[in-house]
Write an enzyme that holds these catalytic residues in place. Structure first.
Site, short mmCIF file in Angstrom:
data_model
loop_
_atom_site.label_atom_id
_atom_site.label_comp_id
_atom_site.label_asym_id
_atom_site.label_seq_id
_atom_site.Cartn_x
_atom_site.Cartn_y
_atom_site.Cartn_z
CG ASP A 215 -2.04 0.95 1.30
OD1 ASP A 215 -2.79 0.89 0.48
OD2 ASP A 215 -2.12 1.98 2.22
CD GLU A 281 -1.89 2.84 -3.52
OE1 GLU A 281 -2.97 3.47 -3.92
OE2 GLU A 281 -1.86 2.77 -2.47
#
Ligand code: GLC
Length: 544
Positions: A215, A281
């Site tokens: 993330d 990400e």
């Protein structure tokens, strides 16, 4: 005629075959995939029950499951209060072990989400950290004194709105949070944090996970001097699609060059376990900066996610330029990837338009690079409608036009009440996007979007150049048709996609047979073709 964009290079696993992560990844938002205990919220056992669909019916290679860890759910699991357990809402560690075992039995790989940039404010680490200034975990998070005027330490903004600093009355300092104030930033400059977080990777690797989606992987390192971000001289207007975050240039609050050292350390843990994988990400519009996350020696992330096709205007040139740019930016030996949807973005059917869903499927699954399919896109699901005041997403509560609930509506398995997601009397946590389609209704229909996905996925297996081959753009045809060749060891397939809503003439370099169309079947061999509006076709030279 052609524009070379690629030196073919296929990453290999330990057995010398193409690495498993060159195959198709399918993203599951666990709250919304399958509810095994009829509480209206999906869970791990629900996912396990659908692995046959994913492996057998659809034919994908790996699943990425968004967070299922203990969490107060302020950001639906992206606020983790324990990195090494399962939230009871989603099941238990034993349910996770069952999921992994069943996935591996079906030859499916399992990628899980890892949220290293911030924890929940309810994580035991943060509770300790905020208790006193001299707590041993104080420096595990990013604490700063107020500015001389008593205000926040600098001008950094939260992506979810407002300033990125929260004042803590107990200890008289501010802590940093790039997202919600319930998501305090971990301090990756503290070696104890790094050790503890790398141990959480080992925990899941030991349990058999095949990889991680990392993330906000570019946020782990910030400017150590905490300098103010410069003002953005040309922000998009505050309003419809941009908010105050865009009023600054985000040069100091993320992506400090030390980020690459961290990613090398993360990679070395993953490499200790053999054929495992990481995809980050990374929201980085500059292609060279984006590519730097592979590492020159391919020693950082296996791949940074390529989001460039999410919001590109639906034109052949728009897509062509992004595809060529990604290929050009790749370090030697690096493998590309493509994504048309995820749990943060409006659904592709809504963004690109429902008429383009079929062409988008062909594009996603025939470009060079790992495709990620977002659950439900194989049915052509559109954004759900969430009435005002019913927003669940914390971002959507603040900015209704950015509400991510719309793309998180439950998977639609059957036409029954509950849509096979939950039982007929339970209320799903979000409304269904539509009531008129489901896996069950599409599966028997050869013209359905699901059938198209299945056919292309099968074609990738039969004609491996479509999955692994080099890509070469065909350039001397109508500008509004995107066309490319995929080649591997003498085998070739050509893809042509009409990006317009009118017919287009298109000429292939040789006489070809059609192996797939999104529209009407063509019988005979041809070199020239009239493509219907929004049509995508895949062909091979005759006598292949
Ligand atoms: C990532 C996730 C998003 C989440 C945010 C904060 O962008 O994709 O869903 O809200 O990180 O963790």
């Amino acid at each position: 005629m052609t524009e070379a964009v690629d030196t073919p290079s296929i990453p290999c696993g330990a057995d010398g075959n193409p690495a498993w992560w060159t195959g198709i990844i399918y993203q599951i938002y666990p709250r919304s995939f399958a509810d095994s205990n009829s509480n209206g919220i999906g869970d791990l056992t629900g996912i396990t029950g659908q692995l046959n669909y994913l492996s057998g019916t659809l034919g994908i290679d790996a699943i990425w499951i968004s967070p299922f860890f203990p969490s107060p759910m302020a950001d639906f699991g992206y606020d983790v209060s324990d990195y090494v357990d399962v939230d009871p809402m989603f099941g238990s560690l034993s349910d996770f072990d069952d999921l992994i075992a069943e996935a591996h039995r079906l030859d499916l790989r399992v990628i899980i989400d890892w949220v290293p940039n911030h924890s929940s404010d309810q994580h035991a680490w943060f509770k300790e950290s905020r208790s006193t200034r001299d707590n041993p975990k104080r420096d595990w998070y990013v604490w700063r004194d107020p500015a001389p005027d008593g205000g926040p330490p600098n001008n950094w903004l939260s992506i979810f709105g407002g300033i990125a600093w929260e004042f803590d009355d107990t200890t008289g300092q501010f802590y940093l949070h790039t997202f919600l104030k319930e998501q305090p930033e971990l301090n990756w400059r503290n070696p104890e944090v790094e050790t503890a977080m790398l141990d959480t990777l080992r925990f899941w690797l030991d349990r058999g996970v095949d990889g991680f989606r990392v993330d906000v992987a570019h946020y782990l390192m910030k400017d150590p001097a905490f300098r103010d971000n410069p003002i953005n001289p040309s922000p998009r207007p505050v309003g419809k699609d941009r908010h105050d975050y865009d009023t600054q240039l985000h040069v100091y609050d993320n992506a400090h060059t030390d980020i690459h050292t961290v990613h090398r350390r993360i990679r070395s843990v993953i490499d200790d376990y053999g054929d495992r994988f990481s995809i980050g990400e990374i929201h980085e519009p500059d292609w060279d900066a984006w590519a730097s996350y592979y590492g020159d020696d391919l020693d950082q992330l296996h791949m940074p996610y390529n989001f460039s096709l999410l919001w590109v205007p639906w034109t052949a040139e728009g897509f062509r330029s992004q595809i060529v740019a990604q290929e050009a930016a790749l370090p030697t030996g690096a493998w590309p990837n493509h994504v048309f949807g995820n749990h943060d973005e409006s659904r592709l059917a809504t963004r690109f338009g429902t008429d383009r869903v079929r062409a988008a499927a062909v594009l996603l699954l025939t470009l060079r690079g790992t495709p990620t399919i977002y659950y439900g896109d194989e049915l052509g699901l559109v954004d759900g409608v969430i009435g005002p005041g019913n927003e669940q997403d914390p971002w959507g509560k603040l900015y209704p036009d950015l509400n991510r609930d719309v793309c998180r509506t439950p998977m639609q398995w059957t036409p029954d009440p509950g849509m096979g997601f939950t039982n007929s009397t339970s209320r799903s946590w979000l409304p269904y996007a539509t009531s008129d389609t489901s896996v069950e209704t599409q599966i028997g229909d050869p013209n359905s979007t699901l059938s198209l996905y299945r056919t292309i996925i099968e074609l990738r297996r039969v004609h491996t150049e479509l999955a692994l081959g080099a890509i070469t753009m065909l350039t001397d045809n109508p500008a509004n048709v995107l066309s490319y060749a995929r080649t591997l060891e003498g085998a070739v397939s050509y893809v042509a996609i009409n990006f317009t809503d009118s017919v287009q003439r298109f000429v292939f370099p040789c006489v070809v047979d059609q192996i797939l169309t999104t529209h009407a079947h063509r019988e005979t061999s041809f070199s020239e073709v009239t493509l219907a509006a929004d049509e995508a076709i895949v062909v091979k030279p005759v006598r292949w």
